[in-house]
Design a protein around this motif. Structure first.
Motif, PDB file in Angstrom:
ATOM      1  N   GLY A 133      66.318  12.122  -5.267  1.00 44.26           N
ATOM      2  CA  GLY A 133      64.975  12.408  -5.750  1.00 44.26           C
ATOM      3  C   GLY A 133      64.237  13.417  -4.895  1.00 44.26           C
ATOM      4  N   TRP A 134      64.669  13.585  -3.661  1.00 39.06           N
ATOM      5  CA  TRP A 134      64.037  14.565  -2.776  1.00 39.06           C
ATOM      6  C   TRP A 134      64.195  15.992  -3.304  1.00 39.06           C
ATOM      7  CZ3 TRP A 134      60.583  13.086   0.548  1.00 39.06           C
ATOM      8  CH2 TRP A 134      60.645  11.793   1.060  1.00 39.06           C
ATOM      9  N   TRP A 135      65.192  16.206  -4.165  1.00 36.00           N
ATOM     10  CA  TRP A 135      65.371  17.522  -4.767  1.00 36.00           C
ATOM     11  C   TRP A 135      64.163  17.922  -5.605  1.00 36.00           C
ATOM     12  CZ3 TRP A 135      68.668  21.542  -4.407  1.00 36.00           C
ATOM     13  CH2 TRP A 135      69.817  21.363  -3.653  1.00 36.00           C
ATOM     14  N   LEU A 136      63.364  16.964  -6.025  1.00 34.98           N
ATOM     15  CA  LEU A 136      62.168  17.256  -6.800  1.00 34.98           C
ATOM     16  C   LEU A 136      61.193  18.134  -6.013  1.00 34.98           C
ATOM     17  CD1 LEU A 136      61.031  16.583  -9.592  1.00 34.98           C
ATOM     18  CD2 LEU A 136      59.916  14.616  -8.586  1.00 34.98           C
ATOM     19  N   LEU A 137      61.262  18.056  -4.701  1.00 39.62           N
ATOM     20  CA  LEU A 137      60.379  18.867  -3.856  1.00 39.62           C
ATOM     21  C   LEU A 137      60.652  20.364  -3.975  1.00 39.62           C
ATOM     22  CD1 LEU A 137      60.220  16.685  -0.626  1.00 39.62           C
ATOM     23  CD2 LEU A 137      58.475  16.963  -2.388  1.00 39.62           C
ATOM     24  N   GLY A 155      60.441  21.970  -6.476  1.00 39.95           N
ATOM     25  CA  GLY A 155      59.412  22.450  -7.387  1.00 39.95           C
ATOM     26  C   GLY A 155      58.182  22.994  -6.682  1.00 39.95           C
ATOM     27  N   LEU A 156      58.039  22.723  -5.386  1.00 41.07           N
ATOM     28  CA  LEU A 156      56.902  23.240  -4.627  1.00 41.07           C
ATOM     29  C   LEU A 156      57.057  24.720  -4.289  1.00 41.07           C
ATOM     30  CD1 LEU A 156      56.300  20.228  -2.215  1.00 41.07           C
ATOM     31  CD2 LEU A 156      55.032  20.825  -4.293  1.00 41.07           C
ATOM     32  N   ILE A 157      58.263  25.245  -4.433  1.00 45.98           N
ATOM     33  CA  ILE A 157      58.479  26.675  -4.198  1.00 45.98           C
ATOM     34  C   ILE A 157      57.939  27.420  -5.426  1.00 45.98           C
ATOM     35  CG2 ILE A 157      60.199  28.490  -3.836  1.00 45.98           C
ATOM     36  CD1 ILE A 157      62.038  26.292  -2.677  1.00 45.98           C
ATOM     37  N   PRO A 158      57.031  28.364  -5.218  1.00 47.93           N
ATOM     38  CA  PRO A 158      56.451  29.057  -6.377  1.00 47.93           C
ATOM     39  C   PRO A 158      57.517  29.716  -7.260  1.00 47.93           C
ATOM     40  CG  PRO A 158      55.226  29.579  -4.390  1.00 47.93           C
ATOM     41  CD  PRO A 158      56.451  28.810  -3.964  1.00 47.93           C
ATOM     42  N   LEU A 159      57.357  29.587  -8.553  1.00 49.46           N
ATOM     43  CA  LEU A 159      58.167  30.153  -9.618  1.00 49.46           C
ATOM     44  C   LEU A 159      59.632  29.725  -9.566  1.00 49.46           C
ATOM     45  CD1 LEU A 159      58.090  31.911 -12.146  1.00 49.46           C
ATOM     46  CD2 LEU A 159      58.725  33.840 -10.712  1.00 49.46           C
ATOM     47  N   VAL A 160      60.336  30.076  -8.507  1.00 50.77           N
ATOM     48  CA  VAL A 160      61.760  29.756  -8.399  1.00 50.77           C
ATOM     49  C   VAL A 160      61.968  28.245  -8.399  1.00 50.77           C
ATOM     50  CG1 VAL A 160      63.800  29.975  -6.916  1.00 50.77           C
ATOM     51  CG2 VAL A 160      62.230  31.901  -7.164  1.00 50.77           C
ATOM     52  N   GLY A 161      61.085  27.513  -7.753  1.00 56.01           N
ATOM     53  CA  GLY A 161      61.202  26.066  -7.690  1.00 56.01           C
ATOM     54  C   GLY A 161      61.072  25.419  -9.053  1.00 56.01           C
ATOM     55  N   TRP A 162      60.109  25.875  -9.848  1.00 57.86           N
ATOM     56  CA  TRP A 162      59.934  25.318 -11.193  1.00 57.86           C
ATOM     57  C   TRP A 162      61.128  25.628 -12.073  1.00 57.86           C
ATOM     58  CZ3 TRP A 162      57.039  21.593 -12.752  1.00 57.86           C
ATOM     59  CH2 TRP A 162      55.897  21.270 -12.028  1.00 57.86           C
ATOM     60  N   ILE A 163      61.671  26.826 -11.929  1.00 57.56           N
ATOM     61  CA  ILE A 163      62.864  27.178 -12.707  1.00 57.56           C
ATOM     62  C   ILE A 163      64.016  26.256 -12.331  1.00 57.56           C
ATOM     63  CG2 ILE A 163      64.595  28.982 -13.099  1.00 57.56           C
ATOM     64  CD1 ILE A 163      62.254  31.021 -12.762  1.00 57.56           C
ATOM     65  N   ALA A 164      64.172  25.973 -11.049  1.00 59.30           N
ATOM     66  CA  ALA A 164      65.241  25.082 -10.588  1.00 59.30           C
ATOM     67  C   ALA A 164      65.038  23.661 -11.109  1.00 59.30           C
ATOM     68  CB  ALA A 164      65.307  25.087  -9.061  1.00 59.30           C
ATOM     69  N   VAL A 165      63.809  23.161 -11.073  1.00 61.17           N
ATOM     70  CA  VAL A 165      63.530  21.807 -11.568  1.00 61.17           C
ATOM     71  C   VAL A 165      63.850  21.716 -13.058  1.00 61.17           C
ATOM     72  CG1 VAL A 165      61.685  20.143 -12.035  1.00 61.17           C
ATOM     73  CG2 VAL A 165      61.849  21.216  -9.793  1.00 61.17           C
ATOM     74  N   ILE A 166      63.447  22.715 -13.822  1.00 58.57           N
ATOM     75  CA  ILE A 166      63.740  22.709 -15.259  1.00 58.57           C
ATOM     76  C   ILE A 166      65.244  22.770 -15.488  1.00 58.57           C
ATOM     77  CG2 ILE A 166      63.525  24.048 -17.399  1.00 58.57           C
ATOM     78  CD1 ILE A 166      60.662  24.762 -16.417  1.00 58.57           C
ATOM     79  N   TYR A 167      65.938  23.597 -14.711  1.00 57.67           N
ATOM     80  CA  TYR A 167      67.392  23.690 -14.832  1.00 57.67           C
ATOM     81  C   TYR A 167      68.041  22.326 -14.602  1.00 57.67           C
ATOM     82  CZ  TYR A 167      72.230  24.630 -13.683  1.00 57.67           C
ATOM     83  OH  TYR A 167      73.598  24.588 -13.644  1.00 57.67           O
ATOM     84  N   PHE A 168      67.636  21.640 -13.540  1.00 50.50           N
ATOM     85  CA  PHE A 168      68.206  20.325 -13.252  1.00 50.50           C
ATOM     86  C   PHE A 168      67.822  19.306 -14.322  1.00 50.50           C
ATOM     87  CE2 PHE A 168      68.200  21.634  -8.586  1.00 50.50           C
ATOM     88  CZ  PHE A 168      69.563  21.871  -8.573  1.00 50.50           C
ATOM     89  N   ALA A 169      66.586  19.372 -14.818  1.00 52.40           N
ATOM     90  CA  ALA A 169      66.113  18.380 -15.788  1.00 52.40           C
ATOM     91  C   ALA A 169      66.825  18.484 -17.134  1.00 52.40           C
ATOM     92  CB  ALA A 169      64.604  18.520 -15.983  1.00 52.40           C
ATOM     93  N   VAL A 170      67.345  19.656 -17.473  1.00 52.13           N
ATOM     94  CA  VAL A 170      68.030  19.800 -18.764  1.00 52.13           C
ATOM     95  C   VAL A 170      69.517  19.464 -18.681  1.00 52.13           C
ATOM     96  CG1 VAL A 170      66.397  21.513 -19.616  1.00 52.13           C
ATOM     97  CG2 VAL A 170      68.512  22.275 -18.529  1.00 52.13           C
ATOM     98  N   GLN A 171      70.013  19.176 -17.496  1.00 52.62           N
ATOM     99  CA  GLN A 171      71.426  18.836 -17.345  1.00 52.62           C
ATOM    100  C   GLN A 171      71.715  17.503 -18.041  1.00 52.62           C
ATOM    101  OE1 GLN A 171      73.639  21.038 -15.903  1.00 52.62           O
ATOM    102  NE2 GLN A 171      71.764  22.250 -15.967  1.00 52.62           N
ATOM    103  N   PRO A 172      72.901  17.386 -18.644  1.00 48.48           N
ATOM    104  CA  PRO A 172      73.240  16.125 -19.316  1.00 48.48           C
ATOM    105  C   PRO A 172      73.459  14.994 -18.314  1.00 48.48           C
ATOM    106  CG  PRO A 172      75.114  17.609 -19.344  1.00 48.48           C
ATOM    107  CD  PRO A 172      73.957  18.388 -18.780  1.00 48.48           C
ATOM    108  N   SER A 173      73.269  13.788 -18.783  1.00 52.41           N
ATOM    109  CA  SER A 173      73.516  12.609 -17.955  1.00 52.41           C
ATOM    110  C   SER A 173      74.985  12.564 -17.564  1.00 52.41           C
ATOM    111  CB  SER A 173      73.166  11.339 -18.724  1.00 52.41           C
ATOM    112  OG  SER A 173      71.813  11.331 -19.069  1.00 52.41           O
ATOM    113  N   GLN A 174      75.215  12.117 -16.339  1.00 48.37           N
ATOM    114  CA  GLN A 174      76.585  11.925 -15.878  1.00 48.37           C
ATOM    115  C   GLN A 174      76.923  10.453 -16.013  1.00 48.37           C
ATOM    116  OE1 GLN A 174      76.707  13.499 -11.922  1.00 48.37           O
ATOM    117  NE2 GLN A 174      76.427  15.599 -12.602  1.00 48.37           N
ATOM    118  N   GLY A 175      78.192  10.165 -15.885  1.00 47.15           N
ATOM    119  CA  GLY A 175      78.627   8.769 -15.944  1.00 47.15           C
ATOM    120  C   GLY A 175      78.051   7.992 -14.780  1.00 47.15           C
ATOM    121  N   PRO A 176      78.577   6.815 -14.535  1.00 50.80           N
ATOM    122  CA  PRO A 176      78.074   6.016 -13.423  1.00 50.80           C
ATOM    123  C   PRO A 176      78.125   6.810 -12.116  1.00 50.80           C
ATOM    124  CG  PRO A 176      79.624   4.754 -14.734  1.00 50.80           C
ATOM    125  CD  PRO A 176      79.664   6.162 -15.244  1.00 50.80           C
ATOM    126  N   ASN A 177      77.070   6.689 -11.324  1.00 49.62           N
ATOM    127  CA  ASN A 177      77.031   7.348 -10.021  1.00 49.62           C
ATOM    128  C   ASN A 177      76.397   6.403  -9.010  1.00 49.62           C
ATOM    129  OD1 ASN A 177      74.216   7.574 -10.320  1.00 49.62           O
ATOM    130  ND2 ASN A 177      74.295   9.675 -11.054  1.00 49.62           N
TER     131      ASN A 177
END
Length: 119
Positions: free
Chosen positions: A80-84, A86-108
């Motif tokens: 969850g620390w990867w959510l931080l 998003g605090l990087i201007p512009l590039v951070g939000w793009i990264a958060v959106i990229y991660f958020a659209v990734q499909p669910s993985q199996g058990p982890n």
């Protein structure tokens, strides 16, 4: 999962930072929050309170927003620390959106995966 069920799930898990949230839950919540922010800004403007109503909504939903984001990152196998990032201007939000659209993985390491509605 529909928007109503997603909102109920997120608010029921208000400050739950463990576990996982699937894409439908996360994106329905984002849409509901966005619509609520538009309504709050409109109502605040109509009442002559400026941004007060919008700021109160943002403050009231800060913890559930962070919690569902952390659980979404857990769903793709990231801390969850990867959510931080998003605090990087512009590039951070793009990264958060990229991660958020990734499909669910199996058990982890964060659990079995988001549970769908009971049939």
């Amino acid at each position: 999962m529909d928007i109503q069920q997603a909102v109920k799930t997120v608010l029921a898990n208000y400050a739950k930072f463990e576990g996982r949230s699937g894409r439908p839950e996360y994106w329905w919540w984002v849409l509901a929050y966005f619509l609520a922010a538009i309504v709050a800004a409109f109502v605040g403007g109509m009442l002559g309170m400026g941004e007060l109503v919008l700021n109160l909504l943002t403050l009231a939903l800060l913890v559930p927003n962070i919690a569902v984001g952390v659980r979404r990152f857990h769903d793709i196998g990231k801390s969850g620390w990867w959510l931080l990032i998003g605090l990087i201007p512009l590039v951070g939000w793009i990264a958060v959106i990229y991660f958020a659209v990734q499909p669910s993985q199996g058990p982890n390491q964060y659990g079995e995966g988001p549970q769908g509605p009971a049939a």
